[in-house]
Design a protein around this motif. Structure first.
Motif, PDB file in Angstrom:
ATOM      1  N   VAL A  52       6.175  -5.906  -1.127  1.00 27.97           N
ATOM      2  CA  VAL A  52       5.872  -4.663  -1.853  1.00 27.97           C
ATOM      3  C   VAL A  52       5.818  -4.926  -3.357  1.00 27.97           C
ATOM      4  CG1 VAL A  52       6.779  -2.376  -2.464  1.00 27.97           C
ATOM      5  CG2 VAL A  52       6.690  -3.097  -0.061  1.00 27.97           C
ATOM      6  N   SER A  53       6.748  -5.709  -3.858  1.00 26.55           N
ATOM      7  CA  SER A  53       6.761  -6.045  -5.282  1.00 26.55           C
ATOM      8  C   SER A  53       5.483  -6.776  -5.680  1.00 26.55           C
ATOM      9  CB  SER A  53       7.987  -6.903  -5.601  1.00 26.55           C
ATOM     10  OG  SER A  53       7.983  -7.278  -6.956  1.00 26.55           O
ATOM     11  N   ASP A  54       5.027  -7.706  -4.843  1.00 27.22           N
ATOM     12  CA  ASP A  54       3.788  -8.436  -5.133  1.00 27.22           C
ATOM     13  C   ASP A  54       2.575  -7.511  -5.119  1.00 27.22           C
ATOM     14  OD1 ASP A  54       5.177 -10.777  -5.451  1.00 27.22           O
ATOM     15  OD2 ASP A  54       4.586 -11.639  -3.524  1.00 27.22           O
ATOM     16  N   ILE A  55       2.563  -6.548  -4.205  1.00 28.91           N
ATOM     17  CA  ILE A  55       1.464  -5.582  -4.175  1.00 28.91           C
ATOM     18  C   ILE A  55       1.495  -4.730  -5.433  1.00 28.91           C
ATOM     19  CG2 ILE A  55       0.551  -3.532  -2.992  1.00 28.91           C
ATOM     20  CD1 ILE A  55       1.550  -4.900  -0.369  1.00 28.91           C
ATOM     21  N   GLU A  56       2.685  -4.272  -5.814  1.00 28.90           N
ATOM     22  CA  GLU A  56       2.805  -3.459  -7.031  1.00 28.90           C
ATOM     23  C   GLU A  56       2.340  -4.228  -8.261  1.00 28.90           C
ATOM     24  OE1 GLU A  56       6.909  -2.292  -6.811  1.00 28.90           O
ATOM     25  OE2 GLU A  56       6.427  -0.474  -5.685  1.00 28.90           O
ATOM     26  N   GLY A  75      -5.975  -1.244  -6.592  1.00 25.01           N
ATOM     27  CA  GLY A  75      -6.931  -0.352  -5.944  1.00 25.01           C
ATOM     28  C   GLY A  75      -6.347   1.052  -5.870  1.00 25.01           C
ATOM     29  N   MET A  76      -7.219   2.020  -5.655  1.00 29.69           N
ATOM     30  CA  MET A  76      -6.793   3.422  -5.582  1.00 29.69           C
ATOM     31  C   MET A  76      -5.870   3.684  -4.390  1.00 29.69           C
ATOM     32  SD  MET A  76      -8.090   4.911  -8.197  1.00 29.69           S
ATOM     33  CE  MET A  76      -7.966   6.631  -7.800  1.00 29.69           C
ATOM     34  N   ALA A  77      -5.914   2.814  -3.405  1.00 24.84           N
ATOM     35  CA  ALA A  77      -5.105   2.998  -2.194  1.00 24.84           C
ATOM     36  C   ALA A  77      -3.776   2.242  -2.258  1.00 24.84           C
ATOM     37  CB  ALA A  77      -5.903   2.556  -0.973  1.00 24.84           C
ATOM     38  N   LYS A  78      -3.336   1.871  -3.451  1.00 23.58           N
ATOM     39  CA  LYS A  78      -2.117   1.070  -3.597  1.00 23.58           C
ATOM     40  C   LYS A  78      -0.909   1.701  -2.889  1.00 23.58           C
ATOM     41  CE  LYS A  78      -0.478  -1.190  -7.409  1.00 23.58           C
ATOM     42  NZ  LYS A  78       0.032  -1.333  -8.781  1.00 23.58           N
ATOM     43  N   LYS A  79      -0.639   2.955  -3.160  1.00 27.10           N
ATOM     44  CA  LYS A  79       0.528   3.611  -2.542  1.00 27.10           C
ATOM     45  C   LYS A  79       0.376   3.674  -1.025  1.00 27.10           C
ATOM     46  CE  LYS A  79       1.942   6.412  -6.469  1.00 27.10           C
ATOM     47  NZ  LYS A  79       2.145   7.765  -6.992  1.00 27.10           N
ATOM     48  N   SER A  80      -0.836   3.911  -0.561  1.00 22.43           N
ATOM     49  CA  SER A  80      -1.093   3.950   0.872  1.00 22.43           C
ATOM     50  C   SER A  80      -0.917   2.573   1.501  1.00 22.43           C
ATOM     51  CB  SER A  80      -2.504   4.466   1.151  1.00 22.43           C
ATOM     52  OG  SER A  80      -2.661   5.753   0.624  1.00 22.43           O
ATOM     53  N   PHE A  81      -1.369   1.542   0.805  1.00 19.67           N
ATOM     54  CA  PHE A  81      -1.222   0.158   1.267  1.00 19.67           C
ATOM     55  C   PHE A  81       0.262  -0.174   1.438  1.00 19.67           C
ATOM     56  CE2 PHE A  81      -2.262  -4.530  -0.019  1.00 19.67           C
ATOM     57  CZ  PHE A  81      -2.169  -4.930   1.297  1.00 19.67           C
ATOM     58  N   ILE A  82       1.050   0.177   0.467  1.00 19.69           N
ATOM     59  CA  ILE A  82       2.493  -0.069   0.539  1.00 19.69           C
ATOM     60  C   ILE A  82       3.113   0.738   1.685  1.00 19.69           C
ATOM     61  CG2 ILE A  82       4.689   0.308  -0.667  1.00 19.69           C
ATOM     62  CD1 ILE A  82       3.108  -0.427  -3.286  1.00 19.69           C
ATOM     63  N   ALA A  83       2.735   1.998   1.794  1.00 19.50           N
ATOM     64  CA  ALA A  83       3.297   2.855   2.847  1.00 19.50           C
ATOM     65  C   ALA A  83       2.957   2.330   4.239  1.00 19.50           C
ATOM     66  CB  ALA A  83       2.797   4.287   2.686  1.00 19.50           C
ATOM     67  N   VAL A  84       1.735   1.881   4.430  1.00 20.89           N
ATOM     68  CA  VAL A  84       1.328   1.387   5.748  1.00 20.89           C
ATOM     69  C   VAL A  84       2.047   0.083   6.096  1.00 20.89           C
ATOM     70  CG1 VAL A  84      -0.752   0.054   5.155  1.00 20.89           C
ATOM     71  CG2 VAL A  84      -0.658   1.296   7.294  1.00 20.89           C
ATOM     72  N   LEU A  85       2.298  -0.750   5.125  1.00 19.98           N
ATOM     73  CA  LEU A  85       3.057  -1.983   5.384  1.00 19.98           C
ATOM     74  C   LEU A  85       4.508  -1.684   5.727  1.00 19.98           C
ATOM     75  CD1 LEU A  85       1.661  -4.455   2.754  1.00 19.98           C
ATOM     76  CD2 LEU A  85       1.545  -4.640   5.227  1.00 19.98           C
ATOM     77  N   ILE A  86       5.082  -0.742   5.030  1.00 16.20           N
ATOM     78  CA  ILE A  86       6.463  -0.346   5.335  1.00 16.20           C
ATOM     79  C   ILE A  86       6.523   0.253   6.741  1.00 16.20           C
ATOM     80  CG2 ILE A  86       8.315   1.261   4.716  1.00 16.20           C
ATOM     81  CD1 ILE A  86       7.557   0.676   1.753  1.00 16.20           C
ATOM     82  N   ASN A  87       5.484   1.009   7.106  1.00 11.32           N
ATOM     83  CA  ASN A  87       5.390   1.551   8.457  1.00 11.32           C
ATOM     84  C   ASN A  87       5.367   0.425   9.496  1.00 11.32           C
ATOM     85  OD1 ASN A  87       3.311   2.579  10.763  1.00 11.32           O
ATOM     86  ND2 ASN A  87       4.577   4.280  10.010  1.00 11.32           N
ATOM     87  N   CYS A  88       4.583  -0.611   9.257  1.00 11.50           N
ATOM     88  CA  CYS A  88       4.539  -1.771  10.162  1.00 11.50           C
ATOM     89  C   CYS A  88       5.898  -2.460  10.219  1.00 11.50           C
ATOM     90  CB  CYS A  88       3.472  -2.764   9.719  1.00 11.50           C
ATOM     91  SG  CYS A  88       1.779  -2.233  10.043  1.00 11.50           S
ATOM     92  N   TYR A  89       6.541  -2.609   9.078  1.00 13.47           N
ATOM     93  CA  TYR A  89       7.859  -3.244   9.025  1.00 13.47           C
ATOM     94  C   TYR A  89       8.884  -2.449   9.841  1.00 13.47           C
ATOM     95  CZ  TYR A  89      12.422  -4.524   7.211  1.00 13.47           C
ATOM     96  OH  TYR A  89      13.752  -4.881   7.111  1.00 13.47           O
ATOM     97  N   GLU A  90       8.871  -1.144   9.695  1.00 16.03           N
ATOM     98  CA  GLU A  90       9.807  -0.303  10.445  1.00 16.03           C
ATOM     99  C   GLU A  90       9.583  -0.450  11.953  1.00 16.03           C
ATOM    100  OE1 GLU A  90      12.397   1.354   9.290  1.00 16.03           O
ATOM    101  OE2 GLU A  90      11.943   0.765   7.242  1.00 16.03           O
TER     102      GLU A  90
END
Length: 110
Positions: A73-77, A82-97
């Motif tokens: 997440v830190s590397d993505i931040e 891109g405009m979908a940055k927050k969504s990209f992070i959220a979807v990865l956290i969803n996969c992690y969970e």
């Protein structure tokens, strides 16, 4: 027969007004092939619109470990603007969970 690599998907809302939101009904989707035991990301596919964004997402994630989600997440931040940055992070956290739930089930059966 359980395979070492598993497939996990995640979904997150996209910001309104961007092309991906219009094309994909307001959601970003990511599919991750991950090693069930180590957490290493083997491959990903995502619903970003441009091939460049898809390629960049792959470069950021393949070979990384889902267990290092904070570092990812830190590397993505730091690197993805891109405009979908927050969504990209959220979807990865969803996969992690979802991955954590799968690992917990594996440990219970051991």
């Amino acid at each position: 027969m359980k395979k070492d690599n598993i497939f996990i998907t995640g979904y997150a809302k996209l910001p309104k007004g961007i092309t991906a939101s219009q094309l994909y009904g307001g959601e970003v989707v990511i599919g991750v092939i991950v090693n069930r035991y180590s957490g290493e990301i083997q491959d990903i596919e995502c619903s970003f619109v441009t091939d460049t964004a898809k390629k960049y997402a792959k470069e950021l994630l393949i070979g990384r470990n889902l267990n290092d989600i904070r570092e990812i997440v830190s590397d993505i931040e730091d690197n993805y603007f891109g405009m979908a940055k927050k969504s990209f992070i959220a979807v990865l956290i969803n996969c992690y969970e979802r991955y954590k739930i799968i690992v917990k089930k594996v440990k219970k059966k051991s």
